[in-house]
Design a protein around this motif. Structure first.
Motif, PDB file in Angstrom:
ATOM      1  N   VAL A  84       0.838  -1.192   0.000  1.00  0.00           N
ATOM      2  CA  VAL A  84       0.000   0.000   0.000  1.00  0.00           C
ATOM      3  C   VAL A  84       0.880   1.251   0.000  1.00  0.00           C
ATOM      4  O   VAL A  84       1.862   1.331   0.738  1.00  0.00           O
ATOM      5  CB  VAL A  84      -0.917   0.028   1.245  1.00  0.00           C
ATOM      6  N   LEU A  96      -6.958  -7.436   4.558  1.00  0.00           N
ATOM      7  CA  LEU A  96      -5.570  -7.443   5.029  1.00  0.00           C
ATOM      8  C   LEU A  96      -5.073  -8.873   5.252  1.00  0.00           C
ATOM      9  O   LEU A  96      -3.873  -9.158   5.099  1.00  0.00           O
ATOM     10  CB  LEU A  96      -5.435  -6.654   6.333  1.00  0.00           C
ATOM     11  N   CYS A 103       0.284  -7.549   4.598  1.00  0.00           N
ATOM     12  CA  CYS A 103       0.162  -6.274   3.885  1.00  0.00           C
ATOM     13  C   CYS A 103       1.153  -5.274   4.467  1.00  0.00           C
ATOM     14  O   CYS A 103       1.284  -5.146   5.689  1.00  0.00           O
ATOM     15  CB  CYS A 103      -1.269  -5.769   4.052  1.00  0.00           C
ATOM     16  N   TYR A 104       1.854  -4.545   3.588  1.00  0.00           N
ATOM     17  CA  TYR A 104       2.880  -3.593   4.015  1.00  0.00           C
ATOM     18  C   TYR A 104       2.646  -2.230   3.356  1.00  0.00           C
ATOM     19  O   TYR A 104       2.244  -2.149   2.191  1.00  0.00           O
ATOM     20  CB  TYR A 104       4.276  -4.114   3.671  1.00  0.00           C
ATOM     21  N   ASN A 105       2.943  -1.185   4.121  1.00  0.00           N
ATOM     22  CA  ASN A 105       2.661   0.176   3.687  1.00  0.00           C
ATOM     23  C   ASN A 105       3.933   1.011   3.622  1.00  0.00           C
ATOM     24  O   ASN A 105       4.867   0.813   4.410  1.00  0.00           O
ATOM     25  CB  ASN A 105       1.682   0.821   4.677  1.00  0.00           C
ATOM     26  N   HIS A 107       4.947   4.619   4.401  1.00  0.00           N
ATOM     27  CA  HIS A 107       4.427   5.802   5.087  1.00  0.00           C
ATOM     28  C   HIS A 107       5.500   6.892   5.119  1.00  0.00           C
ATOM     29  O   HIS A 107       6.649   6.640   5.494  1.00  0.00           O
ATOM     30  CB  HIS A 107       4.001   5.455   6.514  1.00  0.00           C
ATOM     31  N   GLU A 137       3.996  -2.776   8.724  1.00  0.00           N
ATOM     32  CA  GLU A 137       2.878  -3.699   8.560  1.00  0.00           C
ATOM     33  C   GLU A 137       1.575  -2.905   8.639  1.00  0.00           C
ATOM     34  O   GLU A 137       1.460  -1.960   9.408  1.00  0.00           O
ATOM     35  CB  GLU A 137       2.894  -4.760   9.664  1.00  0.00           C
ATOM     36  N   VAL A 138       0.603  -3.275   7.827  1.00  0.00           N
ATOM     37  CA  VAL A 138      -0.694  -2.611   7.870  1.00  0.00           C
ATOM     38  C   VAL A 138      -1.603  -3.362   8.847  1.00  0.00           C
ATOM     39  O   VAL A 138      -1.777  -4.576   8.739  1.00  0.00           O
ATOM     40  CB  VAL A 138      -1.354  -2.546   6.487  1.00  0.00           C
ATOM     41  N   ASP A 143      -2.017   3.692  10.842  1.00  0.00           N
ATOM     42  CA  ASP A 143      -0.539   3.788  10.815  1.00  0.00           C
ATOM     43  C   ASP A 143       0.113   3.245  12.082  1.00  0.00           C
ATOM     44  O   ASP A 143       1.154   3.754  12.528  1.00  0.00           O
ATOM     45  CB  ASP A 143      -0.101   5.248  10.589  1.00  0.00           C
ATOM     46  N   GLY A 145       1.005  -0.093  12.666  1.00  0.00           N
ATOM     47  CA  GLY A 145       1.664  -1.384  12.515  1.00  0.00           C
ATOM     48  C   GLY A 145       3.134  -1.372  12.882  1.00  0.00           C
ATOM     49  O   GLY A 145       3.774  -0.315  12.974  1.00  0.00           O
TER      50      GLY A 145
END
Length: 313
Positions: A84, A96, A103-105, A107, A137-138, A143, A145
């Motif tokens: 993401v 997720l 799932c990884y974001n 940011h 991690e999501v 925000d 994780g």
């Protein structure tokens, strides 16, 4: 890796491009529906959709991910991982949990500082010395994780949100490619929980924040101008019209007892007195209906002199 990529704006483009270049199998690109834009309000595809279509990738644009049929479509990809980057829609827990490795974001802050919608703007406004990117991690909470990796970028006295945005997008892309390499090789990504005692929130920008209060210090006003470049752009009245300020920096070693907002000099940029006795140099600005101009070009078409006043109405 079989990847679902979820992203919408320009910030996400370097990451998707880098993952494709790294040879991953992007089985679905989730992006927000086309939105009206421009004077004609014609539907416009997101930057991520444009890139995905160039590579012939499967683009999916649901209004929400809460719909069961939408969730079934995502499940059918049998993805290894979801990535993401500024997607803009809430991702339900059930989604997720679909990818094999989670799932990884990407940011745009050094978590746990500046969770939320406007981390780059808030870091400049707060006078932070540095910002960066966190691969995380999501989880259902915003925000919150665990953190996989970080990249740090110093914030200088001339940095704008636009410039940092571009730098952080590039760093985030590199970090995510590196993370996916590790995940491919080892089947897991080590992570560290965030310290909840250090959390700050980057609340969404309000247009009212763009109005300059000349009673503030030169440093605060400089940060405001640079944080709101390119949007919503800091503004102040000048000669009865709203002027937009695109770049302004403090003048070291100079002070003034003039009323805040007073123009002091117009030869090397536009020098303006501020509330702390400091002086601000405006180097780029824009008149109503006009173009964004350097101060020297702006003054060719505007009768601006020492003693004129910014602010008021």
């Amino acid at each position: 890796m079989k990847i679902i990529f979820a992203g919408t704006p320009d910030f996400a483009v370097p990451a998707l491009a880098a993952l494709i270049e790294a040879g991953h199998d992007v089985v679905m690109v989730l992006t927000q529906p086309d939105r009206p834009a421009g004077r004609g309000m014609k539907l416009k595809a997101s930057p991520i959709k444009v890139l995905a279509e160039q590579y012939g990738l499967f683009v999916f644009q649901p209004e929400t991910l809460k719909d069961a049929t939408v969730q079934a479509e995502i499940a059918e990809t049998h993805a290894d991982v979801m990535i993401v980057a500024a997607y803009g829609l809430i991702i339900p827990t059930v989604v997720l949990q679909m990818p094999k490795h989670g799932c990884y974001n990407i940011h745009a802050s050094l978590l746990p500082r500046w969770r939320g919608a406007a981390p780059i703007h808030r870091s400049i406004l707060a006078g932070d010395n540095e910002t960066g990117v966190t691969i995380m991690e999501v989880v259902p909470a915003l925000d919150a994780g665990a953190m996989v990796s970080k990249g740090v970028v110093p914030i200088t006295e001339t940095d704008t949100t636009q410039g940092l945005h571009d730098a952080l997008a590039a760093i985030g892309a590199d970090l995510m490619v590196e993370a996916m390499h590790v995940l491919t090789q080892t089947g897991r990504l080590a992570s560290v929980p965030q310290d909840e005692l250090l959390v700050t929130y980057a609340h969404k920008l309000e247009k009212a924040e763009a109005v300059i209060d000349w009673q503030k210090s030169a440093a605060e006003i400089s940060r405001q101008v640079r944080a709101f470049n390119p949007f919503p752009v800091a503004q102040s009245f000048l000669h009865g019209e709203v002027c937009r300020l695109w770049m302004a920096t403090t003048v070291d070693g100079m002070s003034s007892s003039a009323a805040p907002g007073s123009v002091l000099d117009v030869h090397d940029g536009i020098l303006v007195a501020c509330g702390d006795g400091g002086v601000l140099r405006i180097s780029e600005l824009q008149a109503p209906g006009g173009k964004r101009l350097s101060a020297s070009v702006f003054m060719l078409g505007h009768a601006l002199k020492a003693g004129d006043q910014f602010g008021g109405a």
